[in-house]
Design an enzyme around this catalytic site. Structure first.
Site, mmCIF file in Angstrom:
data_model
loop_
_atom_site.group_PDB
_atom_site.id
_atom_site.type_symbol
_atom_site.label_atom_id
_atom_site.label_comp_id
_atom_site.label_asym_id
_atom_site.label_seq_id
_atom_site.Cartn_x
_atom_site.Cartn_y
_atom_site.Cartn_z
ATOM 1 N N HIS A 38 0.829 -1.206 0.000
ATOM 2 C CA HIS A 38 0.000 0.000 0.000
ATOM 3 C C HIS A 38 0.869 1.263 0.000
ATOM 4 O O HIS A 38 0.591 2.214 -0.706
ATOM 5 C CB HIS A 38 -0.933 0.011 1.212
ATOM 6 C CG HIS A 38 -2.223 -0.709 0.974
ATOM 7 N ND1 HIS A 38 -2.318 -2.075 1.009
ATOM 8 C CD2 HIS A 38 -3.463 -0.243 0.650
ATOM 9 C CE1 HIS A 38 -3.570 -2.432 0.745
ATOM 10 N NE2 HIS A 38 -4.284 -1.338 0.519
ATOM 11 N N LYS A 103 -9.886 -7.989 7.945
ATOM 12 C CA LYS A 103 -10.551 -8.305 9.209
ATOM 13 C C LYS A 103 -10.531 -7.086 10.118
ATOM 14 O O LYS A 103 -9.603 -6.287 10.075
ATOM 15 C CB LYS A 103 -9.927 -9.514 9.895
ATOM 16 C CG LYS A 103 -8.556 -9.302 10.496
ATOM 17 C CD LYS A 103 -8.114 -10.526 11.282
ATOM 18 C CE LYS A 103 -6.629 -10.579 11.535
ATOM 19 N NZ LYS A 103 -6.191 -9.973 12.787
#
Lengths: 182, 280
Positions: A38, A103
């Site tokens: 990222h 999650k």
């Protein structure tokens, strides 16, 4: 309730009817990316460089899989904590990212961006990487291979079990869980 | 004086790394099965069942229980009548870890430094604790620790006059902050006493005690029970989606400390709390 089957690409229309809490079986192509991947994508965008990945309607899975044993597509392959990617996500959504799988909860900024761009965030059950790996039929690193487990893998999945965490209207499953408790 | 070649320690570490990553501890599995039976929330029940299925699959197919095969913590209890031969102890331990992570197709998650983050590609170095004890055996415990839960751990230096209730509040707050990120149901290792760093070590060591086995000190056992009850009534549940199973267990280890202090450390561990041990 029976899980809804959906396929990639994750267009706005494809996810519009899904609501937080819905169980989904996803099939098609997904890309793994976690912290460093990222950061690298963000740096490329900041410098105005073209991103070597087609983001439009794509799905990013926050995961760093274990390597494949010979004869298997991938090793253990569960989700990692999504909130570590929060600061990068609104930008990727702006550029057309279709959805994310991870999650845990997301920041208010991510939730607002999901609502604004009418996209979606799914959660997968953490710590069941062996079970989830059974739904991956192929996986190969396509970007940042030098990062090893943190490389971006292109994966083909069949009936990958996920739950809608934040829907395209901005409803959040964790808010629902909290309200239910009260 | 008993002589042990460090190659035996290397082999044992490799074997234990594989065992810990492929076979969920019996006590953890048992506590999960108990939780399924108790859980009323259908989604929570399904998640717990998936976790149990995952453990079965991991064991039979030799796939890691979780893709985060962790940073390896190795506790060595070395009898003082043992002479180690054949090379460096730490080198042997790390060679064992590297071998297991290569042969077992386990994820190599270790980077060379906190800021200079180059993957070492061997999952080494391990974190190694050596304790010299009586006797002529070497006991080896290996626990791979995932960082989804490790990241949620916390330490606090209390005042000696602070009450047990204040400590409980701190622990509950750690669990609330961990929320769904630490893959609940969690196991909590709590260290109390010692110094700043000793207390964190105790919290880690507490995780090696079987879940469901209470402390032998009665006041600590009572604290464990009270914490479990309080945390499981928070409603966080498996994966944070609601239910009564937020922790599978709370293990507290207490040690002597200073008149001026009361250190408390909480090491959060996910439902995939793994370890394996062996005595040479």
């Amino acid at each position: 309730m029976k899980p809804v089957k959906i396929k990639t690409p994750l267009t706005k229309q494809a996810v519009a009817f899904l609501r937080a809490g819905d169980e989904v079986l996803l099939s098609g192509t997904i890309f793994t990316a976690r912290d460093i991947a990222h950061k690298r994508l963000h740096d490329m965008i900041a410098k105005g460089h073209p991103i070597p990945l087609k983001l439009t309607d794509a799905v990013i899975y926050y995961a760093g899989p274990a390597p494949a044993r010979p004869g298997r597509a991938i090793g253990s392959c569960g989700p990692t904590t999504s909130s570590r990617m929060d600061s990068f996500t609104p930008e990727l959504l702006r550029l057309g990212l279709g959805g994310m799988i991870g999650k845990g909860g997301r920041s208010p900024e991510v939730r607002a961006a999901i609502k604004k761009y009418r996209r979606i965030y799914f959660i997968a059950i953490g710590g069941i990487g062996a079970l989830l790996a059974e739904r991956v039929i192929s996986a190969k690193p396509v970007l940042f291979s030098d990062l090893g487990p943190e490389a971006i893998y292109k994966m083909e999945v069949v009936d990958f079990p996920i739950i809608v965490g934040i829907d395209s209207k901005g409803n959040d499953i964790y808010d629902q869980a909290r309200r239910k408790k009260k | 004086m008993r002589e042990i070649n460090v190659s035996k320690i290397k082999d044992a570490v490799a074997e234990l790394c594989l065992k810990a990553n492929f076979e969920l501890r019996r006590d953890v599995l048992k506590s999960l099965k108990t939780a399924v039976a108790k859980e009323k929330n259908p989604r929570a029940k399904n998640i717990l069942k998936a976790i149990i299925d995952n453990a079965r699959l991991a064991r039979t197919k030799r796939i890691a229980i979780c893709q985060d095969t962790g940073m390896v913590i190795v506790h060595l209890e070395i009898g003082q009548n043992v002479a180690l031969r054949g090379g460096a102890l730490k080198g042997a331990v790390n060679a064992g870890v590297a071998e297991a992570y290569r042969k077992g197709y386990l994820r190599k998650s270790i980077v060379s430094g906190a800021l200079f983050r180059e993957n070492t590609k061997t999952n080494t170095p391990a974190v190694i604790y050596v304790d010299i004890v009586d006797g002529n055996n070497v006991k080896i415990s290996v626990s791979p620790k995932g960082f989804g839960s490790e990241n949620k751990s916390a330490i606090k230096m209390f005042k000696p006059t602070d009450s047990a209730d204040e400590i409980k509040e701190f622990v509950i707050d750690v669990v609330k902050k961990a929320g769904p990120d630490a893959c609940p149901p969690m196991v909590l290792g709590i260290g109390m006493g010692g110094t700043f760093e000793r207390c964190a070590y105790l919290a880690k060591k507490a995780l090696l005690r079987p879940v469901g086995k209470r402390s032998r000190q009665r006041h600590i056992a009572r604290l464990e029970t009270e914490l479990e009850r309080a945390i499981n009534s928070l409603g966080i549940g498996p994966m944070g989606l609601g239910g009564k199973t937020t922790v599978l267990g709370v293990n507290v280890l207490e040690e002597p400390t200073h008149i001026a202090g009361l250190p408390v450390a909480v090491n959060v561990s996910c439902h995939a709390t793994r370890s394996a041990e062996k005595t040479l």
